[in-house]
Design a protein around this motif. Structure first.
Motif, mmCIF file in Angstrom:
data_model
loop_
_atom_site.group_PDB
_atom_site.id
_atom_site.type_symbol
_atom_site.label_atom_id
_atom_site.label_comp_id
_atom_site.label_asym_id
_atom_site.label_seq_id
_atom_site.Cartn_x
_atom_site.Cartn_y
_atom_site.Cartn_z
ATOM 1 N N ASN A 244 0.819 -1.216 0.000
ATOM 2 C CA ASN A 244 0.000 0.000 0.000
ATOM 3 C C ASN A 244 0.855 1.270 0.000
ATOM 4 N N GLN A 247 1.589 2.664 -3.428
ATOM 5 C CA GLN A 247 0.465 3.256 -4.153
ATOM 6 C C GLN A 247 0.412 2.780 -5.617
ATOM 7 N N SER A 277 -5.584 -0.338 -4.417
ATOM 8 C CA SER A 277 -4.985 0.139 -5.665
ATOM 9 C C SER A 277 -6.106 0.618 -6.578
#
Length: 438
Positions: A244, A247, A277
């Motif tokens: 995460n 990104q 995402s």
């Protein structure tokens, strides 16, 4: 086939027995006294540790309770890694051992020669004193006779300090100690690398058919997470947090997510629901899913928000994303089907294929795939395992080209068996697609 399996099993067991005997001899037999507490403890360990390793290997397949699998896994699998590096270190020690034996021998010989020279000089001095005494008259009554000094010098070595442990024992302990430090130190560092979590790699892959609008599209590739008796929920959370933070535009989980059932490992996989995402997360099976109930896991990851690609394809902005089942699925009639996943697509569009094992690259080339993303190899995981992995895989790690198709192989984010990596650090790769029109 059954006979071949039995013969291979017997050969492997014989090899393991021989290796354990060798390690016991060098680390325990050659360095401890018969009957000592250290020798007894080392002998017990030499019997117990391989039994724990066998238990760790077979408990899951045998359907043992999950708590028992976890109990056996840590000591059993770590010992397998330790055995490898202790054996390698001891084999290096075999080359050093003769050198260490000769060095003290030369020093001892030099000391003996020096003592002999001192004795000769003393004898000569005594003789000269006797001659002078004869010329100048009798010696005082309390003076020793002229021959006495020679006798005292000859007996001098007997009064030297006592000899310490034998040279052979000293060398055995020095080599064994150094091998233990090297072997256990290597395993400790390799375990830390796995438990710390994977590092992020970034790779740019130009695709000739990729339109300008998709230039810079980023795919986070993660493979071989291997949730199981050792790597659990905390491991999954580290991976999710790492992904995460990058990104990505899309997340690709390319197989070997688990080593166990949904019942045992469902809670460990829950953090995957927090993957984020722009275009979602996609999943294809690896060979270990078919040892763990593939159908149940496909349903479970779908519940967690991932999109399984079972010999299927979806259109993403600028390219086609396809996925095929792992080869191991052929035993259940669920193997890879490239025609179903890629047969009727528009070949003027760029294509990215998710396939767990690199060995299907020939099928990818035949179907006009531009980029295949794979895992499976672990990069060898434990050096020198990379040389063995090279025998079974076209690419062990990294990016290579096969005709018009490029293949990227991740080293994986976890570990199978021993939670140890040496020479093949775990990774999550951000693959950035590049358009040649940009």
């Amino acid at each position: 086939m059954a006979v071949v399996f039995v013969l291979v099993a017997v050969a492997v067991l014989a090899l393991l027995a021989g290796v354990h005997r060798y390690v016991w001899r060098r680390l325990v037999g050659d360095t401890t006294a018969p009957g000592s507490a250290l020798r007894k403890a080392g002998t017990v360990a030499a019997w117990l540790l391989p039994l724990l390793s066998v238990g760790a290997l077979v408990s899951g397949r045998a359907g043992a309770p999950f708590w028992l699998q976890r109990t056996l896994a840590w000591p059993g699998f770590l010992w397998l890694a330790a055995l490898l590096y202790l054996t390698l270190a001891l084999l290096v020690g075999e080359a050093v051992r003769p050198i260490l034996r000769r060095v003290p021998a030369r020093r001892a010989a030099g000391g003996a020669a020096a003592a002999a020279d001192d004795g000769t000089s003393a004898a000569g001095s005594a003789t000269a004193a006797g001659i002078r005494s004869a010329e100048t008259g009798p010696a005082p009554a309390d003076a020793p006779a002229s021959g006495t000094p020679v006798t005292l010098v000859a007996d001098a070595p007997a009064s030297s300090p006592a000899v310490g442990p034998s040279r052979r024992l000293f060398v055995a302990r020095a080599v064994g100690g150094a091998a233990a430090v090297a072997g256990f130190g290597t395993v400790g560092y390799g375990t830390y690398g796995v438990l710390r979590g994977p590092r992020v790699k970034r790779v740019t892959v130009p695709l000739a058919k990729l339109p300008r609008s998709a230039h810079g599209f980023r795919i986070a590739v993660v493979s071989d997470i291997h949730l199981g008796p050792i790597l659990g929920r905390a491991h999954t959370q580290r991976i999710v947090d790492t992904i995460n933070r990058t990104q990505p535009d899309l997340i690709a989980v390319v197989g070997d997510l688990v080593d166990g059932s949904v019942h045992d490992l469902g809670p460990a996989a829950e953090p995957l629901a927090r993957l984020t995402s722009r275009h979602g997360a996609f999943f294809v099976t690896g060979n270990h899913e078919y040892f763990s109930g593939a159908a149940q896991w496909v349903s479970h990851v779908r519940e967690l928000g991932l999109h399984p690609l079972e010999n299927a394809r979806v259109e993403i902005d600028g390219f086609d994303l396809a996925g095929v089942n792992d080869i191991a699925g052929e035993s259940e009639g669920q193997g890879p089907d490239f025609d179903r996943a890629l047969g009727d697509r528009d070949r003027t569009r760029a294509s990215v294929l998710l396939a767990h094992q690199p060995v299907v690259i020939d099928d990818a080339v035949a179907h006009g795939v531009d980029l295949q993303l794979s895992g499976h190899t672990h990069g060898g995981q434990l050096w020198p395992g990379n040389y063995i992995a090279e025998l079974a895989n076209p690419t062990v790690a990294g990016l290579e080209r096969y005709g018009d198709t490029q293949l990227y192989v991740s080293r994986g984010a976890g570990a199978w068996g021993p939670p140890v990596r040496v020479g093949a650090p775990s990774d999550i790769t951000v693959v950035q697609l590049a358009s040649r029109q940009a």
